[in-house]
Structure formats: structure tokens, C-alpha cells
Design a protein around this motif. Structure first.
Motif, PDB file in Angstrom:
ATOM      1  N   ASN A  87       0.833  -1.204   0.000  1.00 51.30           N
ATOM      2  CA  ASN A  87       0.000   0.000   0.000  1.00 51.30           C
ATOM      3  C   ASN A  87       0.863   1.249   0.000  1.00 51.30           C
ATOM      4  O   ASN A  87       0.612   2.204  -0.736  1.00 51.30           O
ATOM      5  CB  ASN A  87      -0.893  -0.020   1.244  1.00 51.30           C
ATOM      6  N   LYS A  88       1.919   1.247   0.829  1.00 52.62           N
ATOM      7  CA  LYS A  88       2.793   2.409   0.883  1.00 52.62           C
ATOM      8  C   LYS A  88       3.503   2.636  -0.454  1.00 52.62           C
ATOM      9  O   LYS A  88       3.687   3.778  -0.900  1.00 52.62           O
ATOM     10  CB  LYS A  88       3.819   2.238   2.004  1.00 52.62           C
ATOM     11  N   THR A 139       1.006   4.189  -2.763  1.00 52.30           N
ATOM     12  CA  THR A 139       0.742   5.562  -2.331  1.00 52.30           C
ATOM     13  C   THR A 139       1.890   6.489  -2.733  1.00 52.30           C
ATOM     14  O   THR A 139       1.667   7.607  -3.207  1.00 52.30           O
ATOM     15  CB  THR A 139       0.529   5.603  -0.809  1.00 52.30           C
ATOM     16  N   ASN A 140       3.114   6.047  -2.520  1.00 48.87           N
ATOM     17  CA  ASN A 140       4.276   6.880  -2.845  1.00 48.87           C
ATOM     18  C   ASN A 140       4.384   7.156  -4.337  1.00 48.87           C
ATOM     19  O   ASN A 140       4.727   8.266  -4.756  1.00 48.87           O
ATOM     20  CB  ASN A 140       5.559   6.215  -2.339  1.00 48.87           C
ATOM     21  N   ARG A 165       1.672   9.596  -5.254  1.00 45.45           N
ATOM     22  CA  ARG A 165       1.887  10.925  -4.681  1.00 45.45           C
ATOM     23  C   ARG A 165       2.721  11.790  -5.619  1.00 45.45           C
ATOM     24  O   ARG A 165       2.554  13.004  -5.696  1.00 45.45           O
ATOM     25  CB  ARG A 165       2.592  10.804  -3.328  1.00 45.45           C
ATOM     26  N   HIS A 191      -4.195   3.447  -9.389  1.00 41.61           N
ATOM     27  CA  HIS A 191      -5.329   4.166  -8.793  1.00 41.61           C
ATOM     28  C   HIS A 191      -6.431   3.195  -8.410  1.00 41.61           C
ATOM     29  O   HIS A 191      -7.033   3.302  -7.328  1.00 41.61           O
ATOM     30  CB  HIS A 191      -5.862   5.220  -9.777  1.00 41.61           C
ATOM     31  N   ARG A 243      -5.230   1.340  -5.398  1.00 38.62           N
ATOM     32  CA  ARG A 243      -5.309   2.209  -4.223  1.00 38.62           C
ATOM     33  C   ARG A 243      -6.747   2.303  -3.716  1.00 38.62           C
ATOM     34  O   ARG A 243      -7.002   2.247  -2.515  1.00 38.62           O
ATOM     35  CB  ARG A 243      -4.779   3.603  -4.589  1.00 38.62           C
ATOM     36  N   ASP A 280      -6.769   2.789   5.147  1.00 34.44           N
ATOM     37  CA  ASP A 280      -5.536   3.347   4.597  1.00 34.44           C
ATOM     38  C   ASP A 280      -4.375   2.623   5.276  1.00 34.44           C
ATOM     39  O   ASP A 280      -3.820   3.087   6.271  1.00 34.44           O
ATOM     40  CB  ASP A 280      -5.473   4.852   4.864  1.00 34.44           C
ATOM     41  N   ALA A 285      -1.458   2.355   4.589  1.00 34.82           N
ATOM     42  CA  ALA A 285      -0.202   3.097   4.618  1.00 34.82           C
ATOM     43  C   ALA A 285       0.001   3.821   5.946  1.00 34.82           C
ATOM     44  O   ALA A 285       1.128   4.206   6.287  1.00 34.82           O
ATOM     45  CB  ALA A 285      -0.145   4.093   3.465  1.00 34.82           C
TER      46      ALA A 285
END
Length: 693
Positions: free
Chosen positions: A591-592, A595-596, A599, A676, A679, A687, A689
Motif C-alpha cells: 500500500n505504501k 501511495t508513494n 503521490r 489508482h 489504491r 488506509d 499506509a
């Protein structure tokens, strides 16, 4: 280094019972810190307290300070001497402050240059020359609400001080404490002892010395004695004593030589609700009551005297004479109140102000009535019962009984409702609607009681927020923190399927419809502010119970967060359980990573173009995302964790085989679209993350 015990006793006029223990504890704490600051070693400090004295025993206190090594840094050498080599004003001033000549100052070499330095070793001072100031600093620094002065001095304390004893190793230390000279003399019990002073000796014998003069100085021992005596008397009278810990603490702080006795009152008073009789005995007389095995109140009371009288029957008779008119007054109020029904008192609530900007209690109960019915409908309960209970819940505020015994509000409303012929559901809800009255206190047991309690609390929250008076760090006059937590506890612990946001929204609509009330923000903003406040309080409550804060925040940031607090509690439990699952680290890491990557991408979430999927791993991941999404729609929240864990190997394989940030813009954007979707799949649960390992 020699050490011995120090004893300090401060004799006063009778100290307020509610402040006795906190003052003694603060005295001990402050003295301990002051001794540490003065480098006076000791083992421990014990404190003792009675209505007429505060005492501390410091075990193995050092007779003197250790050698004191002083190091002081002065100005830079470059600024300390002129071109002629003579010391400057800066150097002379530093030397003067140290009590030496400039030539006696040393040098300190640092990476920033050379500085003047003063070093000296001096013998430690005797404890006896320091202790007076140390004790005065410790005791005068205690925070006191209303300090008193006495005589012509400007010394202040909770109550006037009459003597001060200070001994070290059994010998008197001459000092002044609170402007009184110290000695080795003390006083015993005000009535049972001779009234003359006696000599204190070693600190180790302090408790026994005072006991010989009819003073039990240790509050823990007094409390235990009282509790034992209460139990013994209860057995003798064939009942069970109800010991309120707060009352026991108060009585302990009122006596030096506890003697527990039993009295009786006229059984005819038992026709009055027992809560009334108990309140009269407890609040006014500090009596303990007895119950029979079936829970009924017995016509017996127990009280603690501060004297071992030679005629205890006279003491008992005096207390019986005192309690009888108290109970007679209570019975009179009860009978008088029954002349008017609760419903007929509704108009009188217009004269009782709830809050100056929010109107009267009459206006409040009409709002509570509406919100109670709304909550009842959401729970499938009878909205008419909830509406009626909400309308009558505050009517006992204008009865004589509640005016005399404010702690009985709600309780008396329930009794009067029953006597008026209201149905049992309504009466019980009125009784319960103030619950919980303290943190961790009992909750309403009935569904309608829960509805009215929640409605009452949310009405207060929404109203105060609406007029711009939310709680602050130092001010919360309407106990909004407790109100918020109480409402949420009811929802969670009674497993009520109620949406707090829906209830707050309804409360805001009712306020907005009242032209007499001027809200300082629009209803939507008001709802957001109240709900956010409640959720923040809930986060703190869960954290205090041991839930890692990141677990709460992971759920709050996800799409599955809900203001149905019963459902939310279940999801937090499930997420906490997954937090310790063996697959959790891989899920969080994936997940992280997603997300990164997202971002750093300004791309919105477009549709995936399946025609552009070129790698087998891409096809597999997109199919798995679609499959798991469909399964989640038909699964419980708990099952969604297994589905997320199930897809993780496919995600890992995708990142091994696919370069997301391809040089080809269209390919890169299509792969970002896949992330996406992934995510969104994660966020449908939480979440992840936000979780930590």
C-alpha cells in the motif's frame, strides 16, 4: 556520610476534608523534589494527615550536602583583556561575581575559542541550616484555592497554623515554619487527650506516639479501621453496609480517632423512595446506610464519631434526633410534589434557563423530544414513548425535592412519572437519561432511555458549538467532553445501529428552525464541527484503552470509516486483529509503495485501457482487482482482509515484472490508472499506509 530520619509536623485548625489528602501528597512531592535539588540524599518520604495536622517522615536523610563543585563560564578571553593586557570591565565584573581576582580565573578551550572560567570546590552545607527554607518553599508552593491569613503576619495557608515540630534523629532543629518557631512539641486529640503538649521523639515512633494520645495519624489505617467497623456493625444489625468510596474518604479526613456507631430512624419513612433517604443521610449527615439481602433499605444508619464516648448511647440518640427532621422534610417534599403532575410542570420550565443564548429548559426538552423520537425510529423502537420521555425528562427540575436534593434529578422524575400513570418505559427512560454521570459510569439499560440520553447530550453539544462556545483546554462548563463520550459509549457498548452524523444533523436542523436562536455558523458546518470533535474524542478514548493510534487513523482515512459507532467499533477490532496478522507487513508495504508512486503523479484516476496492457502481470493484476472488488461488495468487513491478503502475491509479482514509470507517456498513464484502482481497493478497507511496524 551520616543519615537519620527527619520528622516535620504542622499543626493547624481543622483542614477541609476534600483538600486534606491532596495537600499532604503535594507537600510530600514538593519536599522530595526540593531535597533532590539541594543534593540532600534520602530514601523515601511518607506522609500522614489528620484534620488537625500534616506530617512528613523523610527516611535516612543525609546530615549534610556532598562537596559542591561550582563551574561558571565567563566572557571570551578576546573580550576580557585590552591591547595593553589589562582586564576589561567584562573580566573584572565576572571575577567580582565569583568573589576572586581575575588572575585566579581559569581558561576553557573550545572549538569556538578560549573563555574565562571559574571553578571551585566547597564543602556541602549542613542539612539543618537548609531545611527550614526548603520546607517553607515546599509548603507555600502548594496550590491553594482560598488561602487564609491569621494574626498580624502575612503568612498564608489553608487554615491557621498553631504549631510546628521539626526533629532530626529525635533532636529538635531550630527553624521557622510558616512564621512559627519549631519545637519537639505536639498536641493530641482535641477532646480525648489532656489538652497539653507532649514531646515527640524519633520519627520511627511517631505513629505510636500519636496513638497513645488518641490520634491515628496514618489516613490509610484510619480508612481501614472505619471500613472494618462498618462491616462489623452491619453484621450485628443483619444487613449489608453500602460503602461509597468518596464518602469513606471524606469521613476518614474528618476524624482522628474513628469510632463507628449505629442509629435507627422511624420505619414509616421507608414509604419515601430510598434514594431520597440515602441522599439525606449521605449528603447532609455523612451517614452510611444498610440494605437487606433483597436490596431494600433498612431503617438503620451507621456514622463515624471522632470520639470514644463514655456514653455512646447519648451520641446515638443525638444523631437520631438530627436525622429525623431531615427525613421528615424529605417526606414532606415528596408528598407536596405529588400534588402536580410532571406534565403540568412543563410550562414552569420556561422560567429555568438552560443557557442564555439557547433559551429555557422548556425549549430544550422540546428539542430533546424530537431527537429522541428520531433516534427511536432509527432503532425500530416506539417513537411515541421516546418523544414523551424526552418531553418530561427535565420536569423534575421544578419540584421541591430536586430543589433540595439536586443529585436526585432524573431519579425523582422517574418516580413522579410512575405515580402520574405514565407507562413504565417512559418512567424508566426519564430515570436513566442522565446516565452516564461520570467517566466509566453506568449506562441507560433501556433502549428508550438510551435514545433520550443520547438526544439530551447531543442537543447540548450542538447548541454550544452552534453559538461558538465549544470546550477549550481550560474551560468546559457544560462538560461537553463527558457528554460526547457518554453518548458514544451508549452507542458502542449497547451495540446500537445509530449514525451519529445523522443524529447531529437532525439536532442542527431543529436548532436552525428556531428563529429565537441565532447560530453563528451554517448547519452543515456545525454538523461537521460537532462530528469531528466527537470522533477526535473517540480516538483519544480508544488510544487510552490501548488501541494503537495508527489503527484508528488508518480506518478514519479509509473509505470504510463510518459514524455508525457500533459498526465502527467492530471494524476497529477487525483492523487491530489484522494489524498482528502475518500477512499485514506485506500488505502495508504494498500500500505504501502504491501511495508513494501516486503521490509523485499529478494524473487523476482515469479508466484503465485494457488494450494497452502489454505484460502478463498487468492482465493478471487488473483481473484480480476486478474479482476482489466484486467479492468485497458481497463480503463482510472482516472477510475483506483475507481478500486483500489474497491478492498481495499478485501485486508483488506486478512490481517485479512491470516498470510503472515507463518512458512511453500513454503506457505510464495506463499503469498509473491501474495503481489508482488498486489504491481504491485498499482504501475500501483502510488506509494501510498509515499503519506502522
Amino acid at each position: 556520610m551520616h543519615s537519620a530520619d527527619l520528622l516535620v509536623e504542622i499543626g493547624t485548625e481543622e483542614l477541609p476534608p476534600r483538600l486534606l489528602m491532596s495537600t499532604a501528597q503535594a507537600f510530600a512531592t514538593r519536599l522530595g523534589k526540593a531535597l533532590d535539588d539541594a543534593h540532600l540524599a534520602n530514601d523515601e518520604i511518607s506522609y500522614y494527615a489528620t484534620p488537625r495536622r500534616l506530617a512528613l517522615v523523610v527516611r535516612n536523610l543525609a546530615e549534610t550536602q556532598p562537596e559542591q563543585h561550582d563551574v561558571r563560564h565567563g566572557p571570551a578571553v578576546s573580550a576580557s583583556f585590552g591591547q595593553d593586557g589589562q582586564p576589561t570591565k567584562a573580566a573584572l565584573g565576572f571575577a567580582r561575581s565569583c568573589g576572586v581576582d581575575v588572575s585566579e580565573l581559569g581558561r576553557l578551550e573550545t572549538d569556538k575559542g578560549q573563555w574565562l572560567q571559574y571553578e571551585a570546590t566547597r564543602p556541602g552545607e549542613p542539612m539543618t541550616t537548609l531545611i527550614g527554607d526548603i520546607i517553607n518553599g515546599a509548603i507555600t508552593g502548594i496550590s491553594i484555592e482560598r488561602a487564609m491569613r491569621w494574626g498580624s503576619a502575612r503568612t498564608e495557608f489553608i487554615r491557621p497554623v498553631h504549631w510546628a515540630a521539626l526533629l532530626y534523629d529525635g533532636n529538635t532543629i531550630e527553624a521557622r515554619i510558616l512564621d512559627l518557631p519549631t519545637s519537639d512539641q505536639s498536641f493530641g486529640h482535641r477532646f480525648m487527650d489532656s489538652g497539653t503538649t507532649f514531646t515527640l521523639g524519633q520519627a520511627s515512633s511517631y505513629l505510636e506516639t500519636l496513638r497513645s494520645h488518641y490520634v491515628i495519624a496514618d489516613p490509610a489505617e484510619r480508612r481501614s479501621m472505619i471500613e472494618h467497623q462498618l462491616g462489623q456493625l452491619a453484621i450485628e444489625h443483619g444487613g449489608n453496609v453500602v460503602i461509597d468510596p468518596a464518602l469513606l474518604d471524606e469521613v476518614t479526613a474528618l476524624v482522628e480517632w474513628p469510632v463507628t456507631l449505629a442509629g435507627r430512624f422511624d420505619p414509616d419513612f421507608l414509604t419515601v423512595p430510598q434514594e431520597v433517604l440515602v441522599s439525606a443521610m449521605k449528603k447532609h449527615q455523612r451517614y452510611f446506610h444498610l440494605q437487606s439481602d433483597d436490596g431494600g433499605l433498612m431503617p438503620v444508619f451507621l456514622f463515624v464519631a471522632n470520639i470514644a464516648s463514655t456514653h455512646p448511647e447519648a451520641v446515638v440518640a443525638g444523631n437520631e434526633r438530627v436525622i429525623s427532621p431531615r427525613l421528615a422534610d424529605a417526606r414532606f417534599f415528596f408528598q407536596q410534589d405529588q400534588r402536580l403532575s410532571l406534565a403540568s410542570r412543563l410550562d414552569n420550565l420556561q422560567k429555568v434557563v438552560f443557557q442564555s443564548e439557547l433559551g429555557s429548559y422548556e425549549a430544550k426538552v422540546r428539542r430533546v423530544s424530537d431527537l429522541s423520537a428520531h433516534a427511536a425510529r432509527a432503532l425500530g423502537q416506539n417513537p411515541e414513548d421516546a418523544q414523551r420521555a424526552g418531553l418530561l425528562c427535565k420536569c423534575d427540575l421544578v419540584t421541591d425535592m430536586v430543589d433540595e436534593f439536586p443529585d436526585l434529578q432524573g431519579i425523582m422524575g422517574g418516580y413522579y412519572a410512575t405515580l402520574d400513570g405514565e407507562n413504565e418505559v417512559v418512567s424508566r427512560a426519564i430515570t436513566e437519561h442522565y446516565l452516564p454521570v461520570q467517566s466509566g459510569g453506568d449506562l441507560p439499560a433501556s433502549a428508550i432511555g438510551a435514545c433520550v440520553s443520547i438526544a439530551d447530550k447531543l442537543d447540548t453539544l450542538v447548541g454550544l458549538f452552534g453559538i461558538g462556545q465549544p470546550p477549550t483546554g481550560s474551560r468546559d462548563p457544560f462538560a461537553l467532553r463527558r457528554q460526547a463520550l457518554g453518548a458514544m459509549r451508549i452507542c458502542i457498548e449497547h451495540k446500537l445501529d445509530l449514525d451519529i452524523q445523522d443524529l447531529v444533523n437532525r439536532a442542527a436542523e431543529v436548532y436552525a428552525s428556531d428563529e429565537r436562536i441565532k447560530l453563528k455558523q451554517d448547519p452543515n458546518s456545525l454538523v461537521d464541527a460537532v462530528v469531528d470533535y466527537m470522533i477526535e474524542r473517540l480516538e483519544v478514548a480508544y488510544t487510552d484503552r490501548g488501541l494503537p493510534v495508527e489503527v484508528f487513523r488508518a480506518l478514519r482515512r479509509g473509505d470504510s470509516f463510518t459514524t455508525d459507532l457500533h459498526a465502527l467499533d467492530g471494524r476497529l477490532v477487525a483492523l487491530q486483529s489484522f494489524h498482528t496478522h502475518e500477512s499485514a507487513p506485506a500488505v502495508v508495504a504494498g500500500n505504501k509503495r502504491v501511495t508513494n508512486i501516486l503521490r509523485d503523479s499529478a494524473l487523476e484516476a482515469p479508466e484503465i485501457d485494457k488494450q494497452m496492457l502489454s505484460e502478463p502481470a498487468e492482465h493478471t493484476l487488473v483481473k484480480e482487482i476486478e474479482r476482489v472488488s466484486d467479492l468485497m461488495n458481497a463480503s463482510t468487513y472482516d472477510q475483506s482482509f483475507d481478500l486483500i491478503a489474497e491478492i498481495q502475491p499478485v501485486i508483488d509479482e506486478y512490481f517485479e515484472a512491470v516498470m510503472v514509470m515507463s518512458d512511453d507517456v500513454k503506457t505510464r498513464n495506463n499503469r498509473l490508472a491501474t495503481l489508482h484502482q488498486l489504491r481504491s481497493l485498499y482504501l475500501s478497507v483502510a488506509d494501510f499506509a498509515a499503519l506502522q511496524w
